[in-house]
Design a protein around this motif. Structure first.
Motif, PDB file in Angstrom:
ATOM      1  N   PRO A  40       3.217   1.299  13.071  1.00 25.25           N
ATOM      2  CA  PRO A  40       3.947   0.272  12.309  1.00 25.25           C
ATOM      3  C   PRO A  40       5.117   0.888  11.539  1.00 25.25           C
ATOM      4  CG  PRO A  40       1.592   0.032  11.981  1.00 25.25           C
ATOM      5  CD  PRO A  40       1.798   1.326  12.712  1.00 25.25           C
ATOM      6  N   TYR A  41       6.232   0.183  11.522  1.00 26.54           N
ATOM      7  CA  TYR A  41       7.436   0.632  10.821  1.00 26.54           C
ATOM      8  C   TYR A  41       7.506  -0.087   9.487  1.00 26.54           C
ATOM      9  CZ  TYR A  41      12.408   1.320   9.829  1.00 26.54           C
ATOM     10  OH  TYR A  41      13.598   1.642   9.249  1.00 26.54           O
ATOM     11  N   ILE A  42       7.616   0.686   8.414  1.00 29.69           N
ATOM     12  CA  ILE A  42       7.699   0.133   7.063  1.00 29.69           C
ATOM     13  C   ILE A  42       8.862   0.819   6.368  1.00 29.69           C
ATOM     14  CG2 ILE A  42       6.501  -0.215   4.872  1.00 29.69           C
ATOM     15  CD1 ILE A  42       3.890   0.442   6.535  1.00 29.69           C
TER      16      ILE A  42
ATOM     17  N   HIS B 270       4.783   0.600 -11.908  1.00 24.31           N
ATOM     18  CA  HIS B 270       4.412  -0.805 -12.075  1.00 24.31           C
ATOM     19  C   HIS B 270       3.703  -1.332 -10.837  1.00 24.31           C
ATOM     20  CE1 HIS B 270       6.767  -1.003 -15.734  1.00 24.31           C
ATOM     21  NE2 HIS B 270       7.766  -0.447 -15.075  1.00 24.31           N
ATOM     22  N   HIS B 271       2.945  -2.383 -11.044  1.00 23.80           N
ATOM     23  CA  HIS B 271       2.308  -3.092  -9.939  1.00 23.80           C
ATOM     24  C   HIS B 271       3.356  -4.039  -9.356  1.00 23.80           C
ATOM     25  CE1 HIS B 271      -1.012  -4.774  -7.706  1.00 23.80           C
ATOM     26  NE2 HIS B 271      -0.658  -5.987  -8.080  1.00 23.80           N
ATOM     27  N   PHE B 272       3.482  -4.058  -8.047  1.00 25.67           N
ATOM     28  CA  PHE B 272       4.440  -4.932  -7.371  1.00 25.67           C
ATOM     29  C   PHE B 272       3.693  -6.028  -6.629  1.00 25.67           C
ATOM     30  CE2 PHE B 272       7.139  -1.429  -8.251  1.00 25.67           C
ATOM     31  CZ  PHE B 272       8.429  -1.908  -8.229  1.00 25.67           C
ATOM     32  N   LEU B 273       4.362  -7.166  -6.513  1.00 23.98           N
ATOM     33  CA  LEU B 273       3.823  -8.295  -5.757  1.00 23.98           C
ATOM     34  C   LEU B 273       4.891  -8.819  -4.802  1.00 23.98           C
ATOM     35  CD1 LEU B 273       2.011 -10.372  -8.538  1.00 23.98           C
ATOM     36  CD2 LEU B 273       0.946  -9.022  -6.741  1.00 23.98           C
TER      37      LEU B 273
ATOM     38  N   LEU C 160       9.861  -7.444  -2.649  1.00 23.29           N
ATOM     39  CA  LEU C 160       8.752  -7.216  -3.572  1.00 23.29           C
ATOM     40  C   LEU C 160       9.367  -7.144  -4.962  1.00 23.29           C
ATOM     41  CD1 LEU C 160       6.850  -4.370  -1.673  1.00 23.29           C
ATOM     42  CD2 LEU C 160       6.323  -6.811  -1.679  1.00 23.29           C
ATOM     43  N   LYS C 161       8.594  -7.537  -5.969  1.00 24.36           N
ATOM     44  CA  LYS C 161       9.128  -7.546  -7.330  1.00 24.36           C
ATOM     45  C   LYS C 161       8.116  -6.911  -8.275  1.00 24.36           C
ATOM     46  CE  LYS C 161      11.675 -10.573 -10.419  1.00 24.36           C
ATOM     47  NZ  LYS C 161      12.240 -11.902 -10.612  1.00 24.36           N
TER      48      LYS C 161
ATOM     49  N   GLU D 295       0.839  -1.205   0.000  1.00 20.94           N
ATOM     50  CA  GLU D 295       0.000   0.000   0.000  1.00 20.94           C
ATOM     51  C   GLU D 295       0.875   1.257   0.000  1.00 20.94           C
ATOM     52  OE1 GLU D 295      -2.850   2.046   3.285  1.00 20.94           O
ATOM     53  OE2 GLU D 295      -3.205  -0.089   2.887  1.00 20.94           O
ATOM     54  N   LYS D 296       1.887   1.253   0.844  1.00 25.19           N
ATOM     55  CA  LYS D 296       2.787   2.410   0.916  1.00 25.19           C
ATOM     56  C   LYS D 296       3.566   2.565  -0.389  1.00 25.19           C
ATOM     57  CE  LYS D 296       6.401   4.566   3.637  1.00 25.19           C
ATOM     58  NZ  LYS D 296       7.224   4.509   4.840  1.00 25.19           N
ATOM     59  N   LEU D 297       4.079   1.469  -0.936  1.00 22.51           N
ATOM     60  CA  LEU D 297       4.851   1.516  -2.179  1.00 22.51           C
ATOM     61  C   LEU D 297       3.995   2.027  -3.331  1.00 22.51           C
ATOM     62  CD1 LEU D 297       7.568   0.803  -3.587  1.00 22.51           C
ATOM     63  CD2 LEU D 297       6.552  -1.420  -4.095  1.00 22.51           C
ATOM     64  N   HIS D 298       2.798   1.504  -3.459  1.00 24.28           N
ATOM     65  CA  HIS D 298       1.924   1.901  -4.563  1.00 24.28           C
ATOM     66  C   HIS D 298       1.410   3.333  -4.430  1.00 24.28           C
ATOM     67  CE1 HIS D 298       1.261  -2.600  -5.427  1.00 24.28           C
ATOM     68  NE2 HIS D 298       2.083  -2.115  -6.319  1.00 24.28           N
ATOM     69  N   SER D 299       1.546   3.929  -3.244  1.00 24.49           N
ATOM     70  CA  SER D 299       1.098   5.310  -3.064  1.00 24.49           C
ATOM     71  C   SER D 299       2.106   6.327  -3.608  1.00 24.49           C
ATOM     72  CB  SER D 299       0.831   5.595  -1.583  1.00 24.49           C
ATOM     73  OG  SER D 299       2.043   5.656  -0.864  1.00 24.49           O
TER      74      SER D 299
END
Length: 163
Positions: free
Chosen positions: A122-124, A51-54, A79-80, A41-45
């Motif tokens: 939470p730490y991300i 790109h979409h990551f999984l 994540l890739k 969620e944080k990465l995609h923001s």
């Protein structure tokens, strides 16, 4: 006989490679999936992410259960990038890309009755694997250890955990 064995081996390899991307995530315990979801969620923001990551794979998982339905989680994973654009909702047809660096993530958080608590926050921490420095790794570990110490628990990284 050898041809039949080769055919069976080929089918097994094909089936494994087709569902491997979702399979790694599906094998995670629910409490670890929640942390991966937070990181995604944080990465995609981020606006620069195209790109979409999984979830790709876990490097280290550990948890401490001090009691009373409380658990402290630490999860280090990759994540890739996929061939799907950011914002893809159904990622079943997304294939991993091999031309992008992995994203190295570490998350730690407190859960109560399997739900992530907002305090402590939470730490991300996610960065391209190629830019991860030893100092960043140390900072991650120190932060997550303080999270466990604040409750009087042993450190998260000292637990035996799962790999």
């Amino acid at each position: 006989m050898a041809a039949l064995l080769l055919l069976l081996l080929s089918l097994h390899t094909l089936m494994f490679s087709c569902d491997g991307q979702e399979n790694n995530y599906d094998r995670l315990a629910e409490s670890y999936k929640k942390g991966v979801d937070l990181a995604l969620e944080k990465l995609h923001s981020h606006a620069r992410i195209q790109h979409h990551f999984l979830f790709f794979k876990s490097l280290l998982q550990s948890d401490i259960e001090p009691g009373f339905d409380v658990k402290y989680i630490y999860h280090h994973f990759y994540l890739k990038a996929t061939n799907c654009p950011k914002g893809t909702t159904n990622s079943t047809s997304c294939q991993f890309r091999n031309d992008r660096p992995l994203i190295d993530c570490a998350v730690c958080y407190k859960t109560f009755k399997e739900a992530i608590e907002q305090e402590p926050k939470p730490y991300i921490h996610c960065v391209h694997k190629t830019t991860l420095t030893p100092e960043m790794t140390t900072t991650r570990q120190e932060y997550c250890n303080r999270l466990g110490y604040s409750s009087g628990s042993p450190t998260l990284l000292a637990s035996t955990g799962n790999k």
